[in-house]
Enzyme design. Structure first.
Site, PDB file in Angstrom:
ATOM      1  N   SER A 155      20.823 -22.392 -51.407  1.00  0.00           N
ATOM      2  CA  SER A 155      22.196 -21.960 -51.632  1.00  0.00           C
ATOM      3  C   SER A 155      22.570 -22.274 -53.071  1.00  0.00           C
ATOM      4  CB  SER A 155      23.152 -22.702 -50.688  1.00  0.00           C
ATOM      5  OG  SER A 155      24.489 -22.299 -50.943  1.00  0.00           O
ATOM      6  N   TYR A 168      25.841 -30.414 -46.576  1.00  0.00           N
ATOM      7  CA  TYR A 168      25.338 -29.073 -46.889  1.00  0.00           C
ATOM      8  C   TYR A 168      24.808 -29.030 -48.326  1.00  0.00           C
ATOM      9  CZ  TYR A 168      25.015 -23.966 -46.893  1.00  0.00           C
ATOM     10  OH  TYR A 168      24.551 -22.662 -46.957  1.00  0.00           O
TER      11      TYR A 168
HETATM   12  N1  LIG Z   1      26.364 -16.599 -45.769  1.00  0.00           N
HETATM   13  C1  LIG Z   1      26.440 -17.229 -46.912  1.00  0.00           C
HETATM   14  O1  LIG Z   1      27.408 -17.061 -47.684  1.00  0.00           O
HETATM   15  C2  LIG Z   1      25.329 -18.150 -47.354  1.00  0.00           C
HETATM   16  C3  LIG Z   1      25.401 -18.688 -48.662  1.00  0.00           C
HETATM   17  C4  LIG Z   1      24.398 -19.534 -49.087  1.00  0.00           C
HETATM   18  C5  LIG Z   1      23.336 -19.846 -48.263  1.00  0.00           C
HETATM   19  N2  LIG Z   1      23.277 -19.320 -47.006  1.00  0.00           N
HETATM   20  C6  LIG Z   1      22.140 -19.707 -46.153  1.00  0.00           C
HETATM   21  O2  LIG Z   1      21.512 -18.548 -45.648  1.00  0.00           O
HETATM   22  C7  LIG Z   1      20.874 -18.863 -44.404  1.00  0.00           C
HETATM   23  C8  LIG Z   1      21.250 -17.816 -43.363  1.00  0.00           C
HETATM   24  O3  LIG Z   1      22.655 -17.829 -43.210  1.00  0.00           O
HETATM   25  P1  LIG Z   1      23.492 -16.571 -42.679  1.00  0.00           P
HETATM   26  O4  LIG Z   1      24.686 -16.469 -43.538  1.00  0.00           O
HETATM   27  O5  LIG Z   1      22.608 -15.416 -42.498  1.00  0.00           O
HETATM   28  O6  LIG Z   1      23.989 -17.177 -41.287  1.00  0.00           O
HETATM   29  P2  LIG Z   1      24.116 -16.579 -39.809  1.00  0.00           P
HETATM   30  O7  LIG Z   1      24.924 -17.597 -39.104  1.00  0.00           O
HETATM   31  O8  LIG Z   1      24.536 -15.161 -39.819  1.00  0.00           O
HETATM   32  O9  LIG Z   1      22.621 -16.638 -39.254  1.00  0.00           O
HETATM   33  C9  LIG Z   1      21.927 -17.844 -39.133  1.00  0.00           C
HETATM   34  C10 LIG Z   1      20.967 -17.734 -37.989  1.00  0.00           C
HETATM   35  O10 LIG Z   1      20.160 -18.921 -37.967  1.00  0.00           O
HETATM   36  C11 LIG Z   1      20.044 -19.390 -36.643  1.00  0.00           C
HETATM   37  N3  LIG Z   1      19.784 -20.820 -36.666  1.00  0.00           N
HETATM   38  C12 LIG Z   1      20.572 -21.781 -37.186  1.00  0.00           C
HETATM   39  N4  LIG Z   1      20.003 -22.989 -37.019  1.00  0.00           N
HETATM   40  C13 LIG Z   1      18.824 -22.776 -36.372  1.00  0.00           C
HETATM   41  C14 LIG Z   1      17.794 -23.627 -35.907  1.00  0.00           C
HETATM   42  N5  LIG Z   1      17.854 -24.948 -36.072  1.00  0.00           N
HETATM   43  N6  LIG Z   1      16.728 -23.078 -35.288  1.00  0.00           N
HETATM   44  C15 LIG Z   1      16.638 -21.733 -35.119  1.00  0.00           C
HETATM   45  N7  LIG Z   1      17.586 -20.887 -35.537  1.00  0.00           N
HETATM   46  C16 LIG Z   1      18.667 -21.389 -36.144  1.00  0.00           C
HETATM   47  C17 LIG Z   1      21.373 -19.040 -35.999  1.00  0.00           C
HETATM   48  O11 LIG Z   1      21.271 -18.984 -34.582  1.00  0.00           O
HETATM   49  C18 LIG Z   1      21.686 -17.684 -36.628  1.00  0.00           C
HETATM   50  O12 LIG Z   1      21.170 -16.621 -35.847  1.00  0.00           O
HETATM   51  C19 LIG Z   1      21.300 -20.290 -44.058  1.00  0.00           C
HETATM   52  O13 LIG Z   1      20.277 -21.188 -44.418  1.00  0.00           O
HETATM   53  C20 LIG Z   1      22.526 -20.501 -44.933  1.00  0.00           C
HETATM   54  O14 LIG Z   1      22.750 -21.864 -45.222  1.00  0.00           O
HETATM   55  C21 LIG Z   1      24.246 -18.471 -46.520  1.00  0.00           C
END
Ligand SMILES: NC(=O)c1ccc[n+]([C@@H]2O[C@H](COP(=O)([O-])OP(=O)(O)OC[C@H]3O[C@@H](n4cnc5c(N)ncnc54)[C@H](O)[C@@H]3O)[C@@H](O)[C@H]2O)c1
Length: 262
Positions: A155, A168
């Site tokens: 991130s 985080y």
């Molecule tokens: N959305 C944002 O703005 C953003 C910004 C920076 C980083 N990220 C990172 O991107 C990644 C994906 O996030 P997203 O926005 O697509 O979120 P999201 O919530 O849409 O999807 C995340 C998925 O991961 C699964 N998950 C979470 N923990 C898990 C575990 N321990 N085992 C198996 N599955 C698990 C959840 O069930 C979900 O389906 C994450 O690592 C998040 O920290 C997201």
């Protein structure tokens, strides 16, 4: 959310079916957090590029929907339902993968808990960082094919900006630290890189863009839009792909230029 003219409209990958980033059809990509958001977009785009997909997530229902979608377009997919921070899930998941597709050349360590969840610090680091290490070490032990590569979804938080949630920011910086270790000391086995998404339009940020904090950030993003899940997925796939054969150990911000305005 659509972009403004000249401001980097998000790509529509469904119209880009000639793009394959140099992947060999039939190679396998494993992606965690595949049932939603960025992980789901990685899975769908990888399948469009001819890769077999091993899709892992906690959520059985949405994972089954993803598998149906990939299967309907002729793609090959297997799913693993479970928690990637759990030792037995990871061990059994890799055993299932070995039986179905053999070793995966590509690993996208994408799953991680949302920053909005008030987790206890030590437990959060165990889940967020420990899962990436466990997945990577187990994957590396499967006997990797030539040209193997791993990308972690980190991130901008913790790496380029400090955000409100202590665990985080700390965890995302730690994941990138682990990636740098791998890039320096395991390059004989696989390449390792990190993608740092900025504010990305996924279910976990639903409604955030309209909040005061969201509007404040949007106003400072030069491209004037949130990132899409596809924007992140295509950056992840590029770093995994043969086109990035000499890219190892980088943190690639995919944030519309937000962090250069900080
Ligand atoms: N959305 C944002 O703005 C953003 C910004 C920076 C980083 N990220 C990172 O991107 C990644 C994906 O996030 P997203 O926005 O697509 O979120 P999201 O919530 O849409 O999807 C995340 C998925 O991961 C699964 N998950 C979470 N923990 C898990 C575990 N321990 N085992 C198996 N599955 C698990 C959840 O069930 C979900 O389906 C994450 O690592 C998040 O920290 C997201």
């Amino acid at each position: 959310m659509t972009g403004q003219p000249g401001r980097g409209r998000p790509l529509d990958p469904t119209t880009q079916d000639r793009v394959d980033l140099g992947f060999t059809r039939g190679d396998t990509l494993l992606v965690t957090g595949a049932a939603s958001g960025i992980g789901r977009a990685v899975a769908l785009n990888a399948a469009r590029m001819g890769l077999r997909v091993s899709a892992w997530d906690l959520q059985a229902g949405p994972l089954a929907t993803l598998a149906e979608e990939i299967g309907a377009t002729g793609g090959e997919v297997m799913t693993v339902v479970g928690d990637v921070s759990d030792e037995a899930t990871v061990r059994d998941g890799f055993a299932e993968l070995a039986g179905r597709f053999g070793p995966a050349r590509y690993l996208a360590n994408n799953a991680g808990p949302p920053s909005s969840v008030p987790l206890e610090f030590d437990e959060a680091v165990r889940i967020s960082v420990g899962s990436v290490r466990r997945m990577t070490e187990t994957w590396a032990a499967t006997g990797l094919p030539e040209g193997a590569a791993m990308v972690a979804t980190t991130s901008v938080a913790g790496n380029l900006v400090g955000t409100e949630s202590d665990w985080y920011s700390a965890s995302k910086a730690a994941v990138m630290g682990y990636v740098r270790h791998l890039a320096a000391h395991r390059a004989g086995e696989f390449r390792s890189n990190g993608v740092a998404p900025g504010m990305t339009d996924t279910p976990r940020l639903a409604g955030y863009a309209d909040s005061e904090a969201g509007q404040h950030i949007l106003g400072r993003i030069p491209l004037r839009r949130m990132g899409s899940a596809d924007d992140m997925a295509l950056a992840i796939l590029f770093l995994l792909s043969p086109l990035a054969a000499y890219v190892n150990g980088v943190l690639l911000p995919v944030d519309g230029g937000w962090t250069v305005t900080q």
